[in-house]
Write a protein that holds these residues in place. Structure first.
Motif, mmCIF file in Angstrom:
data_model
loop_
_atom_site.group_PDB
_atom_site.id
_atom_site.type_symbol
_atom_site.label_atom_id
_atom_site.label_comp_id
_atom_site.label_asym_id
_atom_site.label_seq_id
_atom_site.Cartn_x
_atom_site.Cartn_y
_atom_site.Cartn_z
ATOM 1 N N LEU A 30 0.707 -1.179 -0.047
ATOM 2 C CA LEU A 30 -0.002 0.001 0.092
ATOM 3 C C LEU A 30 0.853 1.302 0.064
ATOM 4 C CD1 LEU A 30 -2.780 -0.850 2.475
ATOM 5 C CD2 LEU A 30 -3.205 -0.806 0.157
ATOM 6 N N ALA A 31 0.452 2.234 -0.901
ATOM 7 C CA ALA A 31 1.144 3.419 -0.927
ATOM 8 C C ALA A 31 0.738 4.289 0.322
ATOM 9 C CB ALA A 31 0.863 4.409 -2.063
ATOM 10 N N SER A 32 1.654 5.144 0.688
ATOM 11 C CA SER A 32 1.260 6.133 1.768
ATOM 12 C C SER A 32 1.880 7.537 1.678
ATOM 13 C CB SER A 32 2.033 5.744 3.148
ATOM 14 O OG SER A 32 3.327 5.458 3.149
ATOM 15 N N GLY A 33 1.520 8.619 2.280
ATOM 16 C CA GLY A 33 2.065 9.835 2.147
ATOM 17 C C GLY A 33 1.251 10.469 1.156
ATOM 18 N N PRO A 34 1.708 11.742 0.635
ATOM 19 C CA PRO A 34 0.735 12.408 -0.167
ATOM 20 C C PRO A 34 0.702 12.025 -1.570
ATOM 21 C CG PRO A 34 3.034 13.684 0.070
ATOM 22 C CD PRO A 34 2.821 12.325 1.006
ATOM 23 N N GLY A 35 -0.473 11.847 -2.305
ATOM 24 C CA GLY A 35 -0.743 11.475 -3.525
ATOM 25 C C GLY A 35 -0.125 12.366 -4.538
ATOM 26 N N ARG A 36 0.030 12.025 -5.943
ATOM 27 C CA ARG A 36 0.279 12.753 -6.626
ATOM 28 C C ARG A 36 -0.727 13.328 -7.647
ATOM 29 N NH1 ARG A 36 5.525 11.453 -9.605
ATOM 30 N NH2 ARG A 36 4.560 12.218 -11.346
ATOM 31 N N GLY A 56 -1.485 8.387 -1.093
ATOM 32 C CA GLY A 56 -0.319 8.079 -1.625
ATOM 33 C C GLY A 56 -0.540 7.386 -3.006
ATOM 34 N N VAL A 57 -1.519 7.673 -3.596
ATOM 35 C CA VAL A 57 -2.079 7.423 -4.981
ATOM 36 C C VAL A 57 -0.837 7.830 -6.197
ATOM 37 C CG1 VAL A 57 -3.568 9.383 -5.757
ATOM 38 C CG2 VAL A 57 -3.802 7.077 -6.718
ATOM 39 N N ARG A 58 -0.609 6.926 -6.912
ATOM 40 C CA ARG A 58 0.701 7.434 -7.820
ATOM 41 C C ARG A 58 -0.054 7.206 -9.346
ATOM 42 N NH1 ARG A 58 3.629 2.819 -6.250
ATOM 43 N NH2 ARG A 58 4.245 2.893 -8.334
ATOM 44 N N LEU A 59 -0.969 6.314 -9.584
ATOM 45 C CA LEU A 59 -1.437 6.118 -10.989
ATOM 46 C C LEU A 59 -2.969 6.604 -11.210
ATOM 47 C CD1 LEU A 59 0.136 2.479 -11.271
ATOM 48 C CD2 LEU A 59 1.201 4.686 -11.999
ATOM 49 N N CYS A 60 -3.163 6.858 -12.390
ATOM 50 C CA CYS A 60 -4.485 7.197 -12.558
ATOM 51 C C CYS A 60 -5.517 5.904 -12.640
ATOM 52 C CB CYS A 60 -4.796 7.625 -14.162
ATOM 53 S SG CYS A 60 -4.410 6.755 -15.527
#
Length: 88
Positions: A30-36, A56-60
């Motif tokens: 799971l991603a964490s932190g601010p998303g892109r 922490g989202v990185r992808l559409c």
């Protein structure tokens, strides 16, 4: 039922351990932190609702679906459970 050295709940313990390991692996990914704000792959704008829902989202969505499909194809886990396929 004769089980040898195994306890009566040995099968359930194995199932529980397998599920626990899978949950740990999933949580570690799971991603964490601010998303892109823009997708890492295609540079498309990620909607604010998705950024709020997925920390922490990185992808559409489209790129995430493709990444999930690629990961599923490479997992190598036999989910069929037939004895025949386990013997190979």
């Amino acid at each position: 039922m004769a089980t040898g050295w195994a306890g009566d709940d040995a099968v359930q313990q194995q199932i529980d351990a397998t599920v626990e390991d899978a949950v740990k692996r999933a949580r570690a990914q799971l991603a964490s932190g601010p998303g892109r704000e823009q997708c890492e792959e295609c540079d498309a704008l990620i909607p604010p609702a998705r950024r709020a829902a997925v920390p922490g989202v990185r992808l559409c969505v489209a790129c995430q679906e493709q990444a999930d499909a690629d990961a599923q194809a490479q997992s190598g886990i036999n989910r069929r459970g037939s004895k025949d396929s386990q013997l190979r």
